[in-house]
Each structure stands twice: as C-alpha cells, then as structure tokens.
Scaffold this active site. Structure first.
Site, short mmCIF file in Angstrom:
data_model
loop_
_atom_site.label_atom_id
_atom_site.label_comp_id
_atom_site.label_asym_id
_atom_site.label_seq_id
_atom_site.Cartn_x
_atom_site.Cartn_y
_atom_site.Cartn_z
N HIS A 1 35.99 39.18 44.71
CA HIS A 1 36.08 37.84 45.30
C HIS A 1 36.11 37.98 46.81
O HIS A 1 36.99 38.63 47.38
CB HIS A 1 37.32 37.10 44.79
CG HIS A 1 37.15 36.60 43.39
ND1 HIS A 1 38.17 36.56 42.48
CD2 HIS A 1 36.05 36.09 42.77
CE1 HIS A 1 37.71 36.06 41.34
NE2 HIS A 1 36.42 35.77 41.49
N GLU B 1 39.25 37.48 49.30
CA GLU B 1 40.52 38.15 49.03
C GLU B 1 40.56 39.45 49.83
O GLU B 1 40.53 40.56 49.28
CB GLU B 1 40.66 38.35 47.51
CG GLU B 1 40.69 37.00 46.79
CD GLU B 1 40.49 37.05 45.27
OE1 GLU B 1 40.52 38.16 44.69
OE2 GLU B 1 40.29 35.98 44.67
N ARG C 1 34.23 32.45 48.05
CA ARG C 1 34.71 33.27 46.93
C ARG C 1 33.60 34.01 46.18
O ARG C 1 33.75 35.13 45.72
CB ARG C 1 35.42 32.34 45.93
CG ARG C 1 35.71 32.88 44.54
CD ARG C 1 36.37 31.80 43.71
NE ARG C 1 36.51 32.10 42.30
CZ ARG C 1 37.60 32.64 41.74
NH1 ARG C 1 38.62 32.99 42.49
NH2 ARG C 1 37.67 32.85 40.45
N HIS D 1 42.68 41.94 43.09
CA HIS D 1 42.44 40.59 43.59
C HIS D 1 43.64 40.15 44.41
O HIS D 1 44.64 40.85 44.51
CB HIS D 1 42.31 39.61 42.42
CG HIS D 1 41.06 39.74 41.62
ND1 HIS D 1 40.09 38.78 41.61
CD2 HIS D 1 40.62 40.71 40.77
CE1 HIS D 1 39.11 39.14 40.81
NE2 HIS D 1 39.40 40.32 40.28
N GLU E 1 46.92 41.00 41.01
CA GLU E 1 46.84 39.91 41.97
C GLU E 1 47.86 40.28 43.05
O GLU E 1 49.07 40.19 42.82
CB GLU E 1 47.19 38.55 41.34
CG GLU E 1 46.20 38.07 40.29
CD GLU E 1 44.89 37.56 40.86
OE1 GLU E 1 44.75 37.42 42.09
OE2 GLU E 1 43.97 37.29 40.05
O1 0X9 Z 1 40.41 33.73 38.34
C1 0X9 Z 1 40.19 34.92 38.56
O2 0X9 Z 1 39.09 35.46 38.48
C2 0X9 Z 1 41.38 35.83 38.94
N1 0X9 Z 1 42.27 35.16 39.82
S1 0X9 Z 1 41.79 34.87 41.38
O3 0X9 Z 1 42.77 33.98 41.97
N2 0X9 Z 1 41.84 36.23 42.19
O4 0X9 Z 1 40.46 34.35 41.37
C3 0X9 Z 1 42.08 36.22 37.65
C4 0X9 Z 1 41.32 37.32 36.98
C5 0X9 Z 1 41.44 37.31 35.51
N3 0X9 Z 1 40.77 38.50 35.06
C6 0X9 Z 1 39.97 38.59 33.98
N4 0X9 Z 1 39.66 37.58 33.23
N5 0X9 Z 1 39.53 39.78 33.70
ZN ZN Z 2 40.09 37.09 42.75
#
Ligand code: 0X9
Ligand code: ZN
Length: 428
Positions: free
Chosen positions: A179, A182, A235, A304, A379
């Site tokens: 992303h 980040e 993003r 992330h 995270e």
């Molecule tokens: O939403 C996302 O992709 C992640 N959070 S973020 O705030 N960094 O965008 C969470 C990732 C969940 N991971 C997987 N589904 N593997």
């Molecule tokens: Zn992310």
C-alpha cells in the site's frame, strides 16, 4: 510561446519519469483544512452511514469500521458541515484527531528527500532505497544477492534481495510497501534487512544466519513514487481502470477467494479489487516470482500500517487456518516481545475477527495456495494519532520494537517445529 510551454511540460514529465525530482506545487494534491476524525461506531445504523460515505467525494476512510467499533475518517473542508449534521442524527461520537491534515504532511518528513545517503531518520524515495539495496549487494557479495521479483504498470522494477548465510536454510519472505501511503512499511523492512546483516546482538545474529531471507521493501513502486510526488495519501497501483480513475487495491487482487468480500466494484474506490484476479502487473509478476521459490519458504510476513495488529489469515472468512492455535501462540510471544521496549501494545488474531472482511490479500494467497504455515500481516504504528503520516522520528523506535517481535516470533516458531532445518522438510 504556447509551444514552448508545452515543451516545458513535456520536459518536466520526462524529468519526473526518469529523475528523482519532486512534482511542481500545482501538480501536488494538498490537504489544507482537511480534518481527521476517529468515530465510534456503536450500531448498524451508524455502520451503514459510514459505509455509504465510503465512495462519496470528500470522505476518505483511513480506517474502515473495525470490529471493535471505531473508524478513522478524513473529511474535506467542503463536507465538514454536512458531516457534522449527519453525525448529530446518529450515535457516532467523533473525536477530532487532525484539524489540518496538510500540516501533518508538511511536518512528517522534516529533512525532506536526501539523495544518496541512506538512513532511518527520514522517509526515502524509491531510487534511494534501490541504490541502497544495490550497495548492500556490492558490499556483501557473499551473502546478499539482488533479485528483480517483478515489475510495475509504469515499468518500474520490484527489487529485492536474498540474504543467505547458508544455502538451503529455511526461507522467510518479507513483503513491504504494497500500500503506497504506508511509508513506515518500507522504512521498517529496510531497517530489519540492515540489522540482519550488521547487528551484533546474538539473538538477531542467530535468526539472521538460520534462515534464508527474501526481502522486498516496496511491492508497489508506482504508488510509492506517486505518494512522494503527487498525492501523499494514495493507496493503490497506478493503472487506469475506468470512470477516469486509477489503480486497484494490490491487497485485494490476489487469486484466492478474490473479491468475495471487503471490496468495491467501483474502480474509483480505495478497495477496488481489479477487474479480475492478478489484473495488476505488480501482483501478477510477484506471484510468479513467489511461485518460483515457494518450495523454499516456510514463512511469509507482510508489513502494513496502521493499527498495531498482528493478523493471522484469512481475510475472506472467519474460519480458522489449521494451525491457528500455534499461530496465535507464536503471535502472542511476538507482541509481548514488541511491547517490552517502549510499551507499544498490539493485538493478535484472525483478520475477520479483529478488523474486517478483506479478501484477495497477498498473505492469504500464499497461505491458501502453498500452505505456507507461518504467515502474518503486521499493521505497524500507530493507532490513529498520526495514522499514515507517522513522523519520521518514529521510524527507528517502530523498527526496533518490530525487530524484537520478529526475533521472538521465529524463536517460538522454531520451538513448535516450524522452519527447523533439522527436520527433513520445514513445511507442515
Ligand atoms: O485492508 C487491508 O488490506 C489491510 N489493512 S490496511 O489498513 N493496511 O489497508 C489489512 C490486510 C488484511 N490482509 C489480508 N487479507 N491478507
Ligand atoms: Zn495496508
């Protein structure tokens, strides 16, 4: 006159494409007067209100409504009054976190872009990160090998390294920067790589030398550069996708339970999964690379930000992976170790249980396709004080506590039999 202006613009774009220079001020998106609110989401009515806001112009969800009942939402100046009116009719309890997002952006990386020298006192441009990776290969040719894992839509390389002290060690794959905004992720990943090479701490040394490390700090180079030149809060990837919008969410684009939940089919959405699995050059090429080394790795860890969580697959369903109990135990050792240095508190758990449904993530694909047993997504800091705009002064503390947690993670994993090169096969 007109044509010389056009020539100038063309020249500038060429410089932007090939050089390491900044966008001009009028090309850069500004966030003057934007506010960030943390809102409490107590019931379905408030959840619906927030969910409907998602794709509205002027509302930006930094953090989607989470299971524990909060969301972070950024509002453009034109929408603030309307937002306050909506909020008054529901039980959302907004807490103002930033009254002018642009100010936080201006203060985040005070030293600006420093060319050449690499350190963890500031956030760096892609070229600087890549030159640093090259310098590691030059300085430590016996242990650090360059890898071009994949490429991006705009034609950038996705560069990484393999760090190996003993060929055939069990492999750990480290993913950073999928992303774009980040920024703490590539910063922490490069710090960890540096420590794996140079640290004289005995536990770090043991960890470094017991595994083969496949480390890719920036999975989404187009997006990362775009956050530096044009829009700090971008993003996604940068492919034109439809309705005049750009990019798919590269963490919704992997071919495992693709688009089953936690996505939006609107190409302008932040969680647009692409028009098909692996529609994005970045995820397609990196998945091919991962496929080529999948027999060598027992672990995949993605970085992330933000929220301070250690996530266990999957994101499409709350059904637990077969070794969930082991991953939960290892995860707890890991976040305990993380908290020792500065008291930073993390939570560990299944994605769907502790955040929200999010299908098509990289870790889920790796776990679901190859049954790689030790898979986590961090995270990183913080919990919304600065969010994506974490001040550069927090890079080193964040990186140090994260390295502490990785040491504990792989010590505990080894105790449970994961990644031990003594066993014939280090897979389940
Ligand atoms: O939403 C996302 O992709 C992640 N959070 S973020 O705030 N960094 O965008 C969470 C990732 C969940 N991971 C997987 N589904 N593997
Ligand atoms: Zn992310």
């Amino acid at each position: 006159m007109e044509s010389s202006c056009t020539m100038q613009a063309v020249f500038l774009h060429l410089l932007l494409l090939f050089g390491n220079i900044d966008a001009t001020d009028d090309e850069r998106k500004r966030y003057d007067g934007y506010r960030l609110y943390k809102v409490f989401v107590p019931d379905d009515e408030s959840l619906e209100l927030l969910t409907n806001m998602q794709d509205d112009d002027g509302y930006h969800l930094w953090l989607r409504p989470m299971i524990n009942g909060t969301a972070d939402v950024m509002i453009s100046p034109a929408r603030i009054q309307e937002f306050m009116q909506k909020v008054n009719t529901t039980k959302l309890e907004p807490e103002l976190m930033m009254d002018n997002v642009q100010k936080y952006i201006d203060d985040e990386n005070p030293r600006g872009n420093v060319r050449g020298a690499f350190d963890w006192l500031g956030y760096h441009r892609l070229n600087t990160i890549y030159s640093w990776l090259d310098s590691l290969v030059t300085q430590h040719p016996e242990i650090v090998k360059p890898i071009i894992g994949g490429s991006s839509y705009e034609g950038r390389r996705i560069k990484g390294v393999k760090l190996s002290y003993k060929e055939g060690n069990p492999g750990i794959f480290i993913e950073g920067g999928i992303h774009a905004r980040e920024w703490i992720s590539p910063a922490v990943v490069t710090y960890i790589l540096n420590e794996l090479i140079l640290s004289d701490d005995s536990r770090v040394r043991y960890m470094a030398e017991s595994y083969d490390w496949y480390i890719f700090p920036v999975f989404n180079p187009d997006g990362y550069e775009y956050t530096h030149t044009t829009n700090r809060l971008w993003r996604k990837t940068r492919r034109p996708t439809g309705r005049g919008c750009y990019g798919a969410d590269p963490n919704r684009n992997w071919n495992f339970h693709w688009a089953e939940g936690g996505v939006s089919r609107n190409p302008c959405s932040e969680i647009y999964p692409g028009d098909k699995p692996f529609s994005e050059t970045e995820t397609r090429t990196m998945s091919q690379y991962i496929d080529s080394i999948q027999t060598k790795i027992f672990s995949y860890v993605a970085f992330h930000s933000y929220s301070q969580l250690l996530l266990i697959p999957y994101g499409h369903s709350n059904k637990r992976v077969s070794n969930y109990d082991d991953l939960f135990q290892i995860g707890n050792y890991s976040i305990n170790a993380l908290s020792q240095r500065y008291g930073t508190r993390y939570k560990v758990g299944n994605i769907v249980d502790i955040i929200y449904v999010a299908s098509g993530g990289s870790m889920d694909w790796v776990r679901g396709t190859y049954n790689i047993p030790v898979t986590y997504t961090y995270e990183l800091r913080d919990k919304g004080r600065y969010g994506f705009i974490l001040p550069a002064s927090q890079i080193i503390p964040t990186a140090k506590e994260t390295l502490d947690s990785l040491v504990a993670m792989f010590e505990q994993a080894a105790k449970l039999g994961y990644g031990s090169s003594m066993t014939a096969q280090f897979r389940l």
